[in-house]
Structure formats: structure tokens, C-alpha cells
Design an enzyme around this catalytic site. Sequence first.
Site, short mmCIF file in Angstrom:
data_model
loop_
_atom_site.label_atom_id
_atom_site.label_comp_id
_atom_site.label_asym_id
_atom_site.label_seq_id
_atom_site.Cartn_x
_atom_site.Cartn_y
_atom_site.Cartn_z
N HIS A 39 0.96 -1.09 0.09
CA HIS A 39 -0.12 0.28 0.14
C HIS A 39 0.93 1.28 -0.10
O HIS A 39 2.06 1.15 0.20
CB HIS A 39 -0.92 -0.07 1.19
CG HIS A 39 -0.36 0.00 2.55
ND1 HIS A 39 0.17 -1.03 3.27
CD2 HIS A 39 -0.28 1.21 3.43
CE1 HIS A 39 0.71 -0.72 4.29
NE2 HIS A 39 0.54 0.66 4.41
N HIS A 68 1.12 5.50 1.36
CA HIS A 68 0.39 6.48 2.20
C HIS A 68 0.99 7.76 1.58
O HIS A 68 2.25 7.97 1.36
CB HIS A 68 1.23 6.62 3.74
CG HIS A 68 0.54 5.41 4.37
ND1 HIS A 68 -0.65 5.64 5.26
CD2 HIS A 68 0.98 4.03 4.45
CE1 HIS A 68 -0.88 4.29 5.79
NE2 HIS A 68 -0.07 3.58 5.35
N TYR A 103 -15.83 27.00 18.54
CA TYR A 103 -15.73 28.34 17.71
C TYR A 103 -16.99 28.66 16.97
O TYR A 103 -17.55 29.69 17.28
CB TYR A 103 -14.60 28.27 16.54
CG TYR A 103 -14.55 29.62 16.14
CD1 TYR A 103 -14.01 30.74 16.56
CD2 TYR A 103 -15.03 29.57 14.68
CE1 TYR A 103 -13.72 31.91 15.92
CE2 TYR A 103 -14.94 31.01 14.14
CZ TYR A 103 -14.16 32.11 14.53
OH TYR A 103 -14.24 33.37 13.93
N GLN A 126 -20.35 31.56 18.31
CA GLN A 126 -20.20 32.75 17.63
C GLN A 126 -21.14 34.25 18.09
O GLN A 126 -20.96 35.28 18.14
CB GLN A 126 -20.63 32.56 16.20
CG GLN A 126 -19.52 31.97 15.35
CD GLN A 126 -18.35 33.06 15.26
OE1 GLN A 126 -18.65 33.84 14.55
NE2 GLN A 126 -17.23 32.61 15.92
#
Length: 134
Positions: free
Chosen positions: A60, A62, A126, A130
Site C-alpha cells: 500500500h 501513504h 468556535y 459565535q
Amino acid sequence: MQTMSTNHAKFSLGYHIIWCPKYRHQVLKDLIEIELKQVLAETCAHYEWKLESLEVMPDHVHIFVQANPQTAPVEIAKTLKSISAVHLFNSFPKLKSRKFWGSGLWSRGTYYATAGHITEDSVRKYIETQKSRD
């Protein structure tokens, strides 16, 4: 990871993408591994994707790459897989005849993950706070 910009956007988008050869054959070693790393790096440079990290295992791949917001992660993987398969089959003709006769090199499945410089919890907090800010 650094913040990048275009004329109308600033972004810090990193994608961790993993894919395998068909049938999970362990063919990505020795000269094939070296050639694959080179073609992936060249492809990223050509498309102006910032290659952050790359590792090729026998079965594989990455890759961690940064790209602009107009480039979908699936397009990155499709481009890298397509170009690298053609290149490897041309460079190593026995690879196709021995393990991958009648089919392509890469399996259809691909893993995608995103990475940024802030956590999921930070973004959630966050957004949720608000209205309470002045």
C-alpha cells in the site's frame, strides 16, 4: 503544514490518502518502490500539490499532500493512481504480465482523511459560541 493562498482564498488543506495494488499484491518494493516515489513526487509538483510526506509499503501507499480548495481529494488520488500505474507498467512490463494481467494496477478502494492545524473540537466550539461573542 503551512497556510497557502491564491488570489481569492487562504487555505490549509492537507489530505492523507492511502491506496493498495489490486489483490493487495506485495509488489511495491525495490526498484518499483523507488520509481513509484519518483513519479508520485513529479506528479505532485506538476499539479502544484505540496507533497508533505510519502511512504510506500510493499502492499500500500501513504501520501500526505496539500492542495488548493478547488481540487477534490478524489481527483488527487485518481490522478496519482492513473499516472503512476501507466508509468510503472511501462517501466516494468513484467509487472503487468505476472500479477495484473487484464486489469489495472490499483484497487478501486481509497482511504481519505483530512488534517489541519486546529482540532475538530476547537472548530465546533468556535462555531457554537459565535453569537455569544461581542
